[in-house]
Design an enzyme around this catalytic site. Structure first.
Site, PDB file in Angstrom:
ATOM      1  CE  LYS A 191      -2.516   3.508   1.516  1.00  0.00           C
ATOM      2  NZ  LYS A 191      -1.909   4.853   1.506  1.00  0.00           N
ATOM      3  CD  GLU A 264      12.823   4.337   8.941  1.00  0.00           C
ATOM      4  OE1 GLU A 264      12.515   5.536   8.739  1.00  0.00           O
ATOM      5  OE2 GLU A 264      13.511   3.663   8.165  1.00  0.00           O
ATOM      6  CB  CYS A 298      12.440   9.348   9.007  1.00  0.00           C
ATOM      7  SG  CYS A 298      13.289   8.053   8.085  1.00  0.00           S
ATOM      8  CD  GLU A 396       9.522  13.255  11.981  1.00  0.00           C
ATOM      9  OE1 GLU A 396      10.475  12.689  11.410  1.00  0.00           O
ATOM     10  OE2 GLU A 396       8.421  12.701  12.173  1.00  0.00           O
TER      11      GLU A 396
END
Length: 528
Positions: A191, A264, A298, A396
């Protein structure tokens, strides 16, 4: 529920850009699926096509077809599976230009960053294409009774691996996770992010050209809430790369289903610059490490801690180098930084910076959107005086924004680096590499780079990559990155005398002899 012979049903989907023409035909959809999702190019905000808005019925079809194909694939030799990965690597390198075009079209990233992404995927394919037997072949282990107990470990595929990949590195993070799963003998249902599904479909196209059976790698496009939970309820393993918030939901569902899974997730990654660091090298490395892919990475650096002895000089050089960074929308290698991916991402970055400014942070360069370049561009931005109560400090940002802080001693720097819920990546800059290694060992992050921002650790495919704390569960890369897609099975063959006392031997004597043998085994190196 039926599906056409090619694996898709006919959808009336217009494709406005020839670079992605025909790719939508590779999506697995059930009869009756008609809704679509528009896909736009971040460089100009124009629609380039549309993808099917899949749901539960489409996932049913994809998993069913994948499961049917998986057994015959698992029956193939590891060498045959390696050959597919090797041919895929060749295709990625040979067709690099068209891949870069599609990646840039959907993400808006600079071509330099797209090149890094495609090369990383090729590196992963090459790495695993030469190590399948080493990582997945039968392993001999020591038996409990030397010479009488023979033990081996088999690595059997889990079955169907469901992967949910993000938009920021849509080729690498879709394909680099799928490749080891396929090598291990699994089928994959992917996906991809709805913003960047054409890139993942391009990867499927190349895999099939490399010889992968078409049904083995299924792609189901659509919105996360419509596809992700349905997939997690049907597959045998789930892998997710994305936000920590969504990762918790995926992990909770996987836990209820007793699935193996890997996540992750987010990062708020620190860099530590010590007074003996080569400042030219540190500035160059941290400009790239902070602003590559417009900060939508990331493992990019969002916090810089600089020793007070070199703080002023570093900040001056860092600002000057950042002001020379070239923004651009070109399909060439001139621009260093491209666009954010969407209006939503631009709003988030802008809100973080504006909140920090309103609360007293100082902007040394950048700090503003750049609509003159493209609708979702934001200037590379450096701030100081960022406090703990600001969103920018702890959350973040995932944009081209970095905050800089002074520190006075090593313990303070390490404490500041660890003062976060995240633990994905970190960077240490020093002229003393042994000192750098010692500092790195004290930082709670899955990867730590010394005199590099992120590429040294991430590109070393033989070593595991993943997060600590709220940055994830499990690892990609290395032997860990392929064995996670297997179930280890122990087979033990006992020769001669069994594990019970021989007939006629009292148990007290058996216990005494066994205890003596254990003492002996512990002292003889060859028997341990």
């Amino acid at each position: 529920m039926t599906v056409s012979e090619s694996g898709t049903s006919a959808l009336d989907v217009d494709t406005d850009d020839e670079r992605v023409a025909g790719l939508v035909d590779l999506v697995t959809v059930a009869d009756g699926t008609t809704d679509t999702i528009p896909v736009e190019a971040p460089f100009d905000g124009e629609q380039v096509g549309a993808i099917p808005a899949c749901g539960e019925a489409d996932v049913d079809v994809a998993v069913e077809r994948a499961r049917e194909a998986q057994q015959s694939w698992a029956d193939r030799s590891i060498a045959e599976r390696e050959e597919v990965l090797s041919r895929f690597q060749d295709l990625v390198l040979d067709r690099q230009s068209e891949l870069l075009d599609v990646v840039q079209l959907e993400t808006g990233k600079a071509r330099r960053t797209a090149f890094e992404e495609v090369q990383s995927c090729a590196l992963t394919a090459g790495y695993y294409s030469h190590r399948g037997e080493r990582f997945l072949g039968r392993e001999k282990r020591k038996g409990v009774v030397p010479g009488m107990t023979q033990v081996e470990v088999n690595h059997t595929p889990v079955g169907v691996a469901g992967l949910i990949s993000p938009w920021n590195y849509p080729f690498e993070l879709a394909l680099s996770d799928a490749l080891p799963a396929l090598l291990a003998g699994n089928a994959v249902v992917l996906k991809p992010a709805e913003q960047t599904s054409f890139t993942a479909l391009k990867g499927k196209q190349l895999l099939e050209e490399a010889g992968l059976p078409a049904d083995l790698f299924q792609v189901v496009t659509g919105r996360g809430p419509d596809v992700g939970p349905a997939m997690t309820d049907r597959v045998d393993y789930v892998g997710f790369t994305g936000s920590t918030e969504t990762g918790r939901i995926v992990g909770e569902q996987a836990g209820r289903n007793l699935l193996k899974y890997s996540l992750e997730l987010g990062g708020k990654n620190p860099a530590l610059v010590f007074p003996d660091a080569d400042l030219d090298r540190a500035v160059e490395g941290l400009v790239h490490g902070s602003f590559s892919n417009a900060g939508q990475l990331c493992i990019s650096i969002e916090r810089c801690y600089v020793h007070e002895d070199v703080y002023d000089e570093f900040l001056e050089r860092f600002v000057a180098a950042t002001e020379n960074v070239e923004l651009g929308t070109g399909y060439d290698f001139e621009a260093e930084v491209g666009s954010l991916v969407s209006e939503e991402q631009l709003e988030k970055v802008t809100e973080h910076v504006e909140d920090a400014k309103a609360r007293g942070a100082t902007v040394h360069t950048g700090g503003e959107p750049r609509p003159d370049v493209g609708p979702y561009f934001f200037e590379p931005t450096i701030l100081t005086d960022v406090e703990m109560d600001m969103d920018l400090c702890c959350e973040e940002t995932f944009g081209p924004v970095v905050s800089v802080y002074p520190f006075s001693d090593t313990d303070e720097a390490i404490a500041e680096a660890n003062d976060t819920d995240y633990g994905l990546n970190a960077s240490v800059w020093t002229g003393d590499t042994e000192f750098g290694r010692e500092v790195a060992r004290q930082i709670r992050a899955g990867t730590v780079n010394v005199n590099e921002a992120y590429a040294a650790a991430y590109s070393s495919i033989d070593a595991p990559m993943g997060g600590m704390k709220d940055s994830g569960v499990g690892r990609r890369h290395g032997p860990e990155g392929v064995k996670k897609y297997t179930e280890p099975q122990t087979v033990a063959v006992q020769k001669g005398q069994g594990m019970a006392p021989p007939d006629g031997v009292p148990y007290w004597l058996y216990a005494k002899v066994t205890t003596g043998a254990l003492k002996l085994f512990d002292k003889v190196p060859g028997l341990r």
